[in-house]
Design an enzyme around this catalytic site. Sequence first.
Site, PDB file in Angstrom:
ATOM      1  N   ASP A 286      20.666  14.571  59.411  1.00 37.17           N
ATOM      2  CA  ASP A 286      20.511  13.334  58.644  1.00 37.17           C
ATOM      3  C   ASP A 286      19.083  12.806  58.767  1.00 37.17           C
ATOM      4  O   ASP A 286      18.430  13.008  59.793  1.00 37.17           O
ATOM      5  CB  ASP A 286      21.510  12.306  59.191  1.00 37.17           C
TER       6      ASP A 286
ATOM      7  N   ARG B 294      12.512  12.157  47.785  1.00 33.21           N
ATOM      8  CA  ARG B 294      13.550  12.532  48.765  1.00 33.21           C
ATOM      9  C   ARG B 294      13.644  14.046  48.936  1.00 33.21           C
ATOM     10  O   ARG B 294      13.882  14.550  50.035  1.00 33.21           O
ATOM     11  CB  ARG B 294      14.911  11.988  48.313  1.00 33.21           C
TER      12      ARG B 294
ATOM     13  N   HIS C 298      14.232  16.992  52.109  1.00 36.33           N
ATOM     14  CA  HIS C 298      15.210  18.087  52.207  1.00 36.33           C
ATOM     15  C   HIS C 298      14.496  19.422  52.419  1.00 36.33           C
ATOM     16  O   HIS C 298      14.956  20.275  53.172  1.00 36.33           O
ATOM     17  CB  HIS C 298      16.072  18.158  50.937  1.00 36.33           C
TER      18      HIS C 298
ATOM     19  N   SER D 210      27.856  17.853  51.672  1.00 34.15           N
ATOM     20  CA  SER D 210      29.253  17.415  51.803  1.00 34.15           C
ATOM     21  C   SER D 210      29.871  17.264  50.417  1.00 34.15           C
ATOM     22  O   SER D 210      29.156  17.152  49.407  1.00 34.15           O
ATOM     23  CB  SER D 210      29.318  16.078  52.550  1.00 34.15           C
TER      24      SER D 210
ATOM     25  N   GLU E 164      31.043  14.747  49.320  1.00 33.37           N
ATOM     26  CA  GLU E 164      30.628  13.420  48.825  1.00 33.37           C
ATOM     27  C   GLU E 164      29.205  13.451  48.264  1.00 33.37           C
ATOM     28  O   GLU E 164      28.816  12.565  47.496  1.00 33.37           O
ATOM     29  CB  GLU E 164      30.695  12.373  49.951  1.00 33.37           C
TER      30      GLU E 164
ATOM     31  N   TRP F  36      27.926  15.099  45.979  1.00 34.26           N
ATOM     32  CA  TRP F  36      27.821  15.241  44.513  1.00 34.26           C
ATOM     33  C   TRP F  36      27.499  13.908  43.860  1.00 34.26           C
ATOM     34  O   TRP F  36      27.039  13.875  42.711  1.00 34.26           O
ATOM     35  CB  TRP F  36      29.138  15.778  43.926  1.00 34.26           C
TER      36      TRP F  36
ATOM     37  N   ARG G  77      25.193  11.953  44.505  1.00 33.77           N
ATOM     38  CA  ARG G  77      23.731  11.691  44.492  1.00 33.77           C
ATOM     39  C   ARG G  77      23.138  11.994  43.112  1.00 33.77           C
ATOM     40  O   ARG G  77      23.768  12.697  42.311  1.00 33.77           O
ATOM     41  CB  ARG G  77      23.062  12.550  45.561  1.00 33.77           C
TER      42      ARG G  77
ATOM     43  N   LEU H  56      23.792  35.167  66.913  1.00 34.22           N
ATOM     44  CA  LEU H  56      24.263  33.841  66.491  1.00 34.22           C
ATOM     45  C   LEU H  56      24.943  33.878  65.112  1.00 34.22           C
ATOM     46  O   LEU H  56      24.456  34.548  64.198  1.00 34.22           O
ATOM     47  CB  LEU H  56      23.053  32.895  66.409  1.00 34.22           C
TER      48      LEU H  56
ATOM     49  N   SER I 184      31.202  11.106  59.122  1.00 34.16           N
ATOM     50  CA  SER I 184      31.029  11.433  57.709  1.00 34.16           C
ATOM     51  C   SER I 184      31.881  12.615  57.254  1.00 34.16           C
ATOM     52  O   SER I 184      31.382  13.553  56.621  1.00 34.16           O
ATOM     53  CB  SER I 184      29.547  11.710  57.410  1.00 34.16           C
TER      54      SER I 184
HETATM   55  C1  FPP Z   1      21.157  13.957  54.816  1.00 31.96           C
HETATM   56  O1  FPP Z   1      19.929  13.268  54.769  1.00 31.96           O
HETATM   57  C2  FPP Z   1      20.942  15.351  54.489  1.00 31.96           C
HETATM   58  C3  FPP Z   1      21.555  16.013  53.479  1.00 31.96           C
HETATM   59  C4  FPP Z   1      22.544  15.395  52.595  1.00 31.96           C
HETATM   60  C5  FPP Z   1      21.231  17.409  53.164  1.00 31.96           C
HETATM   61  C6  FPP Z   1      20.975  18.269  54.364  1.00 31.96           C
HETATM   62  C7  FPP Z   1      20.227  19.444  53.921  1.00 31.96           C
HETATM   63  C8  FPP Z   1      19.203  19.987  54.583  1.00 31.96           C
HETATM   64  C9  FPP Z   1      18.727  19.534  55.888  1.00 31.96           C
HETATM   65  C10 FPP Z   1      18.505  21.134  54.009  1.00 31.96           C
HETATM   66  C11 FPP Z   1      18.940  22.412  54.653  1.00 31.96           C
HETATM   67  C12 FPP Z   1      19.656  23.245  53.730  1.00 31.96           C
HETATM   68  C13 FPP Z   1      19.672  24.582  53.795  1.00 31.96           C
HETATM   69  C14 FPP Z   1      20.499  25.283  52.829  1.00 31.96           C
HETATM   70  C15 FPP Z   1      18.898  25.372  54.745  1.00 31.96           C
HETATM   71  P1  FPP Z   1      19.775  12.070  53.772  1.00 31.96           P
HETATM   72  O2  FPP Z   1      19.257  12.589  52.488  1.00 31.96           O
HETATM   73  O3  FPP Z   1      21.068  11.325  53.645  1.00 31.96           O
HETATM   74  O4  FPP Z   1      18.702  11.201  54.520  1.00 31.96           O
HETATM   75  P2  FPP Z   1      18.609   9.613  54.529  1.00 31.96           P
HETATM   76  O5  FPP Z   1      19.841   9.111  55.206  1.00 31.96           O
HETATM   77  O6  FPP Z   1      17.372   9.363  55.310  1.00 31.96           O
HETATM   78  O7  FPP Z   1      18.515   9.172  53.097  1.00 31.96           O
END
Ligand code: FPP
Length: 264
Positions: free
Chosen positions: A38, A51, A55, A83, A85, A87, A89, A149, A214
Amino acid sequence: MLHKLIRRKSERQNQSLAERISLSKKEQIPGHIAIIMDGNGRWAKKRALPRIAGHHEGMKTVRKVTLLANELGVKVLTVYAFSTENWKRPKLEVDFLMRLPEEFLGTYLPELIEKNVRVVMMGENDTLPRHTQEAVRKAMIATKDNTGLVLNFALNYGSRAEIAHAMQTIALQVKEGKLDPSDINENLISEHLMTCDLPEPDLLIRTSGEVRLSNFMLWQLAYTEFWFTDTLWPDFDDHCLLDAVESYQSRNRRYGGLKGEEKN
Ligand code: FPP
């Protein structure tokens, strides 16, 4: 106990990464680490970036954490990449997130193969875009015989939906007379979850200061040790992972019972 923890913390500050890794490996390593990654959005916002830049940086963290977890001897690393949920976004962000497995595996698959990592996925596969399904499927096939792993992507995953689906399957078997209601027990339910081939997580990590689950692995986390950090996922580095592992190593896991000396 408290003194021991404080001493460990001050000792750690003077230790190199290599020393910390080698000391950690002498103690119990969590077999399965699950991570709620997160803080990507906030990482990007702090830098006045979109944003999706967060990612993208978060994707690189997945690689680093996978390599160190593998080196430590962790057996399974589950990462919550999308997740059910998520979708909700904006489309641009969802489209980007759906391209990330392709980019991640397109870039790092040779390295994962070299390091003997096996890629698997849990989540609703059928409703993912074709290109995402294809990238994951190829990686799963290419790494299926690897014995290091297990990197488990929770992709389009929701724990309540997973449990509901398991219940439907079990109910159908009861209806068809293949199972008796008295056969339904904890093991049977676990065997019908997407994690049926994996051990339950020993350690759950959530980054970015949020302290909630979550809809993540609600059944499987019943006896898991939790570790939360304010660090945003893109900033999560090897030292952070070692902090979490060392914290796990200092825990007294009781599974609802008592430890040996406490029983007297
Ligand atoms: C939450 O942060 C993160 C996500 C919903 C996506 C997680 C995905 C990655 C870390 C990329 C890795 C993916 C692969 C396939 C290697 P947020 O966007 O909710 O952050 P915020 O709470 O600061 O807005």
